[in-house]
Design a protein around this motif. Structure first.
Motif, PDB file in Angstrom:
ATOM      1  N   ALA A  24       0.848  -1.192   0.000  1.00  0.00           N
ATOM      2  CA  ALA A  24       0.000   0.000   0.000  1.00  0.00           C
ATOM      3  C   ALA A  24       0.881   1.237   0.000  1.00  0.00           C
ATOM      4  CB  ALA A  24      -0.922   0.001   1.213  1.00  0.00           C
ATOM      5  N   THR A  25       0.503   2.233  -0.810  1.00  0.00           N
ATOM      6  CA  THR A  25       1.240   3.487  -0.881  1.00  0.00           C
ATOM      7  C   THR A  25       0.268   4.652  -0.750  1.00  0.00           C
ATOM      8  OG1 THR A  25       1.082   3.482  -3.307  1.00  0.00           O
ATOM      9  CG2 THR A  25       3.066   2.541  -2.340  1.00  0.00           C
ATOM     10  N   ALA A  26       0.725   5.739  -0.109  1.00  0.00           N
ATOM     11  CA  ALA A  26      -0.075   6.957   0.057  1.00  0.00           C
ATOM     12  C   ALA A  26       0.532   8.038  -0.815  1.00  0.00           C
ATOM     13  CB  ALA A  26      -0.095   7.387   1.517  1.00  0.00           C
ATOM     14  N   ARG A  81      -2.969   3.619  -2.897  1.00  0.00           N
ATOM     15  CA  ARG A  81      -2.878   2.608  -3.954  1.00  0.00           C
ATOM     16  C   ARG A  81      -2.483   1.265  -3.344  1.00  0.00           C
ATOM     17  NH1 ARG A  81      -1.040   5.696  -9.354  1.00  0.00           N
ATOM     18  NH2 ARG A  81      -2.024   7.699  -8.861  1.00  0.00           N
ATOM     19  N   LEU A  82      -3.217   0.253  -3.729  1.00  0.00           N
ATOM     20  CA  LEU A  82      -2.949  -1.108  -3.267  1.00  0.00           C
ATOM     21  C   LEU A  82      -2.364  -1.881  -4.439  1.00  0.00           C
ATOM     22  CD1 LEU A  82      -6.229  -1.763  -1.243  1.00  0.00           C
ATOM     23  CD2 LEU A  82      -4.042  -0.933  -0.398  1.00  0.00           C
ATOM     24  N   HIS A  83      -1.086  -2.161  -4.362  1.00  0.00           N
ATOM     25  CA  HIS A  83      -0.381  -2.863  -5.432  1.00  0.00           C
ATOM     26  C   HIS A  83      -0.339  -4.346  -5.080  1.00  0.00           C
ATOM     27  CE1 HIS A  83       1.007   1.143  -6.734  1.00  0.00           C
ATOM     28  NE2 HIS A  83       1.251   1.348  -5.442  1.00  0.00           N
ATOM     29  N   ASP A  84      -1.172  -5.140  -5.716  1.00  0.00           N
ATOM     30  CA  ASP A  84      -1.180  -6.583  -5.494  1.00  0.00           C
ATOM     31  C   ASP A  84      -0.016  -7.189  -6.269  1.00  0.00           C
ATOM     32  OD1 ASP A  84      -3.476  -6.450  -3.928  1.00  0.00           O
ATOM     33  OD2 ASP A  84      -4.786  -6.571  -5.667  1.00  0.00           O
ATOM     34  N   LEU A  85       0.971  -7.712  -5.546  1.00  0.00           N
ATOM     35  CA  LEU A  85       2.171  -8.224  -6.207  1.00  0.00           C
ATOM     36  C   LEU A  85       1.869  -9.454  -7.035  1.00  0.00           C
ATOM     37  CD1 LEU A  85       4.751  -7.724  -3.328  1.00  0.00           C
ATOM     38  CD2 LEU A  85       3.849  -6.085  -4.986  1.00  0.00           C
ATOM     39  N   THR A 119      -3.126  -2.943  -9.609  1.00  0.00           N
ATOM     40  CA  THR A 119      -3.141  -1.846  -8.653  1.00  0.00           C
ATOM     41  C   THR A 119      -4.564  -1.354  -8.489  1.00  0.00           C
ATOM     42  OG1 THR A 119      -0.879  -1.145  -9.170  1.00  0.00           O
ATOM     43  CG2 THR A 119      -2.326   0.488  -8.165  1.00  0.00           C
ATOM     44  N   ARG A 120      -4.989  -1.219  -7.222  1.00  0.00           N
ATOM     45  CA  ARG A 120      -6.318  -0.691  -6.909  1.00  0.00           C
ATOM     46  C   ARG A 120      -6.141   0.679  -6.267  1.00  0.00           C
ATOM     47  NH1 ARG A 120      -8.217  -4.602  -2.749  1.00  0.00           N
ATOM     48  NH2 ARG A 120      -6.039  -5.241  -2.604  1.00  0.00           N
ATOM     49  N   HIS A 121      -7.081   1.603  -6.575  1.00  0.00           N
ATOM     50  CA  HIS A 121      -6.998   2.963  -6.069  1.00  0.00           C
ATOM     51  C   HIS A 121      -8.139   3.221  -5.089  1.00  0.00           C
ATOM     52  CE1 HIS A 121      -4.658   3.073  -9.760  1.00  0.00           C
ATOM     53  NE2 HIS A 121      -4.127   4.233  -9.378  1.00  0.00           N
ATOM     54  N   THR A 171     -10.995  -5.598   0.339  1.00  0.00           N
ATOM     55  CA  THR A 171     -12.098  -5.154  -0.518  1.00  0.00           C
ATOM     56  C   THR A 171     -12.021  -3.680  -0.894  1.00  0.00           C
ATOM     57  OG1 THR A 171     -13.512  -4.558   1.367  1.00  0.00           O
ATOM     58  CG2 THR A 171     -13.590  -6.849   0.589  1.00  0.00           C
ATOM     59  N   GLY A 172     -11.222  -2.890  -0.167  1.00  0.00           N
ATOM     60  CA  GLY A 172     -11.167  -1.458  -0.413  1.00  0.00           C
ATOM     61  C   GLY A 172     -12.302  -0.686   0.237  1.00  0.00           C
ATOM     62  N   GLU A 173     -13.146  -1.362   1.009  1.00  0.00           N
ATOM     63  CA  GLU A 173     -14.293  -0.705   1.637  1.00  0.00           C
ATOM     64  C   GLU A 173     -13.832   0.274   2.711  1.00  0.00           C
ATOM     65  OE1 GLU A 173     -18.062  -1.886   4.572  1.00  0.00           O
ATOM     66  OE2 GLU A 173     -16.638  -3.410   3.873  1.00  0.00           O
ATOM     67  N   LEU A 174     -14.401   1.508   2.684  1.00  0.00           N
ATOM     68  CA  LEU A 174     -14.140   2.495   3.729  1.00  0.00           C
ATOM     69  C   LEU A 174     -15.033   2.177   4.920  1.00  0.00           C
ATOM     70  CD1 LEU A 174     -12.802   5.174   4.641  1.00  0.00           C
ATOM     71  CD2 LEU A 174     -14.757   6.362   3.620  1.00  0.00           C
ATOM     72  N   VAL A 175     -14.439   1.922   6.081  1.00  0.00           N
ATOM     73  CA  VAL A 175     -15.221   1.510   7.247  1.00  0.00           C
ATOM     74  C   VAL A 175     -15.270   2.569   8.329  1.00  0.00           C
ATOM     75  CG1 VAL A 175     -14.802  -0.944   6.846  1.00  0.00           C
ATOM     76  CG2 VAL A 175     -13.218   0.350   8.270  1.00  0.00           C
ATOM     77  N   ALA A 176     -14.369   3.551   8.301  1.00  0.00           N
ATOM     78  CA  ALA A 176     -14.390   4.581   9.337  1.00  0.00           C
ATOM     79  C   ALA A 176     -13.641   5.804   8.838  1.00  0.00           C
ATOM     80  CB  ALA A 176     -13.771   4.078  10.638  1.00  0.00           C
TER      81      ALA A 176
END
Length: 807
Positions: free
Chosen positions: A660-662, A669-673, A678-680, A723-728
């Motif tokens: 994960a990078t900010a 960004r979530l870089h699945d190796l 890459t998911r944003h 999942t990328g879901e925002l929970v809080a």
């Protein structure tokens, strides 16, 4: 009882009964070596294991899998014949085959197993592969599992010459099929045998890698086009070959070519393996790969030259282990060489030169680990009792289950203070349940002595800890369970919030860094922490009671971040870049000696670098340029991830599969190796810092959002990384410059420019505590060994160690 050793290339097994130890032979081959391979059966219903899997491979290479040890403990599945399987299912298939043969010989059910595993699975920080092995055993119908480090088992196996004895320290050099492993094994005077410190490993430095070198040499000497005949007609022999009949046929041809390539690779590997095995007993080996091919000849001298770099890396790794432990080669009782490659004379000569003594060997090298594991099982555990306590010394004992439990790790050290109910140790029983031993519920004190070592069996009538002052009440105990939990032991209670009134956080210690503190990291299991920022180098602070102890690791420039590898043996420090005058922007340093081990000269400089959970990869980011991934052992550049803006935050998920990078563009960004996507995620403003919970459930991102009219908010966004879901969304009015999760994932701490650290409970995200400071807080970190231990650092250089209350 079954004893099993699931190696990278072969598995071995033995049945242990009252009549002795019987080595298991594979029914389909009659061999004592069971190939570590699986394949989807023809009906697609389950996995074949061993030689039947090899036969299946020839018909359908895509349904075949070997070398699956690297996938243990990872969350991503393996694709075998178009179906998904977790890595542990491959181990389970082999264990089930071994168990079936053991039951045939025993004439009864076999429920328990002693399973040998690499030493680095059991030494150092918690390794998810330990739990994966236990789950694999349960899938195979083995309900009671004990894990023994392979180096310990090898040291207990019958040797050529006299056995090792009490007080001996042995360096185990294991050049196996897929990896190189090395560890120190200590024979305690009382009879216990265990690892001394940490084990080390090198991936891609085993027999399979030597096979690949030989195969490449064979291929280079073949006439052009010769291997095309291996498939009968090359690519033209693929289904629907001949004229171009459209995209569908082209796709079929591509699949067929991939299958042929796999078959050629397997054929070359088998040929190379045969050449290598002959060189263990002959000066030279020759063979013909295919009719029409020239004879291939390789001498021992040629193989020594071919593998010189690989062997040099293994010897260097073993030397680093000795240096980290403070053991000189002349203090060793011997060097035990195990693994198939170690039988080669030039390997023996290299080891003798490197360590000043010829290596020792097992009487039966192929079965050393499995026979040694059987010896380990039969020895039992040494029962330790401290001296009779005096008035100011009180031994503690816990009501452990019948049969006791083995110590996994201490959570304290002699001389450390403890508070009421503080966890002191983690143990695991034969059913796989983990037990947490806690200090007395109503008193605090000082740890005076620890009387058990990791791996040792502790029972209810023994006291593994002595504390003072006395008297203290009988301790309480809680039990936790692995991810796939067995039934909780009777008479125990699950951990939960304390019903006692919550005490305020308290300051334990203060240390001075000397300038602004930009980064803090605890050393796993080492009872020290490192700080970076404002000064040349990294400063390491001892946390034991007594006068402050500080030492510096010189990085050649102002260090701005610091991270420890999970085993605590390496430290990574970064400096901003050429403007700082530093030649090394990312450096790996030995935590014992402080010496530079590896350097990554990132041209743009580096603001942060982190280790992957397995310690094999280093990821580094800077003010500009891509985030780069390096191989920790060699420094080779593996991959780069471009970003449109500055990247400040950088973190791996606990399974090591996602980085994960900010980014300053407002995205996380979530870089699945694997498989490389890459998911944003939208961070609601400039994304600045990241933290991931140790259980992998939460990813927290600190952002800065400028609203119309000049209003600024600094939210901390919490996502589910899978999942990328925002929970809080936790809103702050001042910039959040640091954040971290506790070791048990129950707390999230944030540090701000408003001179406060806020502690939130996870799940409900309620604020539990506020820790006031005299100056802005720029860095904080939780101890990986104690969920209640928090360190904070300010822009004036003060480092404060806090104890947080439970609940």
């Amino acid at each position: 009882m079954l004893v099993a050793d699931i190696g990278s290339a072969y598995a071995r097994g033995a049945l242990v009964t009252g009549d002795g130890v019987t080595v298991l032979r594979e029914p389909s081959s009659g061999s004592r070596l069971w190939p570590s391979a699986v394949a989807l059966d023809a009906d697609g219903g389950g996995l074949l294991a061993g030689t039947p899997a090899l036969h299946r491979r020839r018909l359908d290479p895509e349904a075949y899998r070997h070398d699956f040890h690297r996938d243990l403990g990872r969350t991503h599945p393996l694709w075998i014949g178009g179906r998904e399987f977790p890595g542990r299912s491959c181990v389970a298939a082999l264990l089930a085959a071994l168990r079936a043969e053991a039951e045939r010989l025993a004439g009864t059910r076999v429920h328990s197993v002693v399973l040998a595993c690499p030493g680095h699975y059991l030494s150092g920080a918690s390794d998810p592969r330990r739990n994966a092995l236990r789950r694999a055993a349960r899938e195979a119908g083995l309900t009671q599992t004990s894990l023994v480090p392979s180096p310990v088992a090898a040291a207990l196996a019958p040797l050529d010459g006299p056995p090792f004895g009490p007080g001996d320290t042995v360096l185990v050099y294991d050049l196996g099929g897929g990896t190189f492993d090395t560890a120190l094994v200590y024979f305690h005077p009382g009879g216990e045998v265990g690892l001394k410190g940490y084990a080390m490993t090198l991936d891609f430095h085993g027999g399979a890698d030597v096979d690949a070198l030989i195969a490449a040499d064979v291929r280079a000497g073949l006439p052009d086009g010769l291997l095309d005949s291996f498939s009968g007609a090359g690519a033209a022999g693929a289904p629907h070959g001949g004229a171009d009949t459209g995209d569908a046929n082209a796709a079929d041809t591509g699949v067929a070519e991939a299958v042929v390539a796999a078959q050629v690779g397997q054929f070359l590997a088998e040929f190379a393996r045969g050449i290598k095995h002959r060189l263990s007993s002959a000066e030279e080996a020759s063979d013909v790969l295919l009719p029409g091919a020239p004879p291939y000849t390789l001498s021992r001298e040629g193989l020594a030259e071919m593998t010189a770099e690989l062997l040099a890396a293994t010897v260097a790794c073993a030397r680093r282990l000795l240096e980290a432990d403070g053991t000189a080669p002349e203090d060793l009782a011997g060097v035990l060489a195990t693994g198939g490659l170690s039988r080669l004379p030039f390997v023996t000569d290299r080891l003798a030169t490197a360590f000043g003594t010829p290596p020792r060997r097992s009487r039966d090298a192929q079965l050393a680990v499995v026979t040694g594991a059987a010896v380990w099982r039969g020895r039992g555990a040494r029962r330790l009792r401290p001296a009779v306590p005096g008035a100011d010394r009180t031994p503690l004992a816990w009501p452990l289950p019948p049969g006791g439990a083995r110590l996994e790790r201490w959570l304290t050290v002699p001389g450390a203070r403890f508070r009421p109910g503080q966890p002191l140790a983690l143990l695991r029983d034969a059913d796989g349940a983990q037990w947490r031993l806690e200090a007395p519920a109503f008193s605090s004190g000082l740890v005076l002595g620890l009387h058990a070592k990791p791996g040792q069996l502790v029972t209810a009538d023994e006291w593994p800890v002595t504390v003072g002052p006395a008297p203290v009440p009988v301790p309480q105990m809680r039990t936790t369970h692995p991810a796939d939990p067995p039934k909780a032991p009777a008479g125990t209670a699950a951990a939960g919030p304390s019903s006692e009134p919550t005490a305020p956080p308290r300051v334990l210690q203060r240390r001075e860094h000397g300038d602004r503190v930009q980064w803090i990291a605890f050393r796993p299991g080492g009872f020290e922490l490192a700080t970076a920022g404002g000064v040349t180098g990294v400063r390491v602070h001892g946390l034991r009671m007594g006068p402050p102890v500080r030492r510096d690791i010189v990085t050649g420039g102002e260090a701005v971040s610091v991270a420890y590898r999970a085993d605590g043996r390496l430290l990574c420090g970064t400096v901003p870049g050429p403007a700082s005058g530093a030649a090394v922007t990312v450096g790996l340093y030995d935590t014992g000696s402080g010496e530079l081990v590896r350097a990554f000269n990132r041209p743009e400089g580096a603001r942060q670098a982190v280790f992957s959970p397995d310690g094999l990869i280093v990821a580094a980011s800077g003010g500009k340029g891509p985030v780069r991934l390096y191989q920790a052992e060699t420094g080779a550049l593996l991959q780069g991830f471009p970003h449109p803006g500055m990247v400040r935050g950088l973190v791996f998920t606990p399974d090591g599969q996602t980085l994960a990078t900010a980014c300053a563009d407002g995205t996380v960004r979530l870089h699945d190796l694997v498989p490389g996507r890459t998911r944003h995620l939208v961070a609601g403003g400039e994304a600045r810092w990241l933290a991931v919970s140790p259980d992998g459930r939460w990813l927290a991102a600190a952002a800065r959002h400028e609203h119309p009219g000049g209003r600024v908010t600094c939210p901390v966004m919490v996502y589910r990384p899978d999942t990328g879901e925002l929970v809080a969304k936790i809103v702050h009015t001042a910039a959040v410059d640091c954040l971290a999760f506790s070791a048990d994932s129950s707390l999230l701490a944030t540090g701000s420019g408003d001179r406060r650290v806020r502690i939130h409970s996870t799940g409900d995200w309620v604020r539990r505590h506020e820790l006031p400071h005299d100056h802005p807080v720029w860095a904080l970190a939780f101890s990986p060994d104690d969920a209640s231990l928090l360190a904070t650092g300010t822009d004036t250089g003060t480092v404060t160690l806090w104890s947080l209350p439970d609940g």
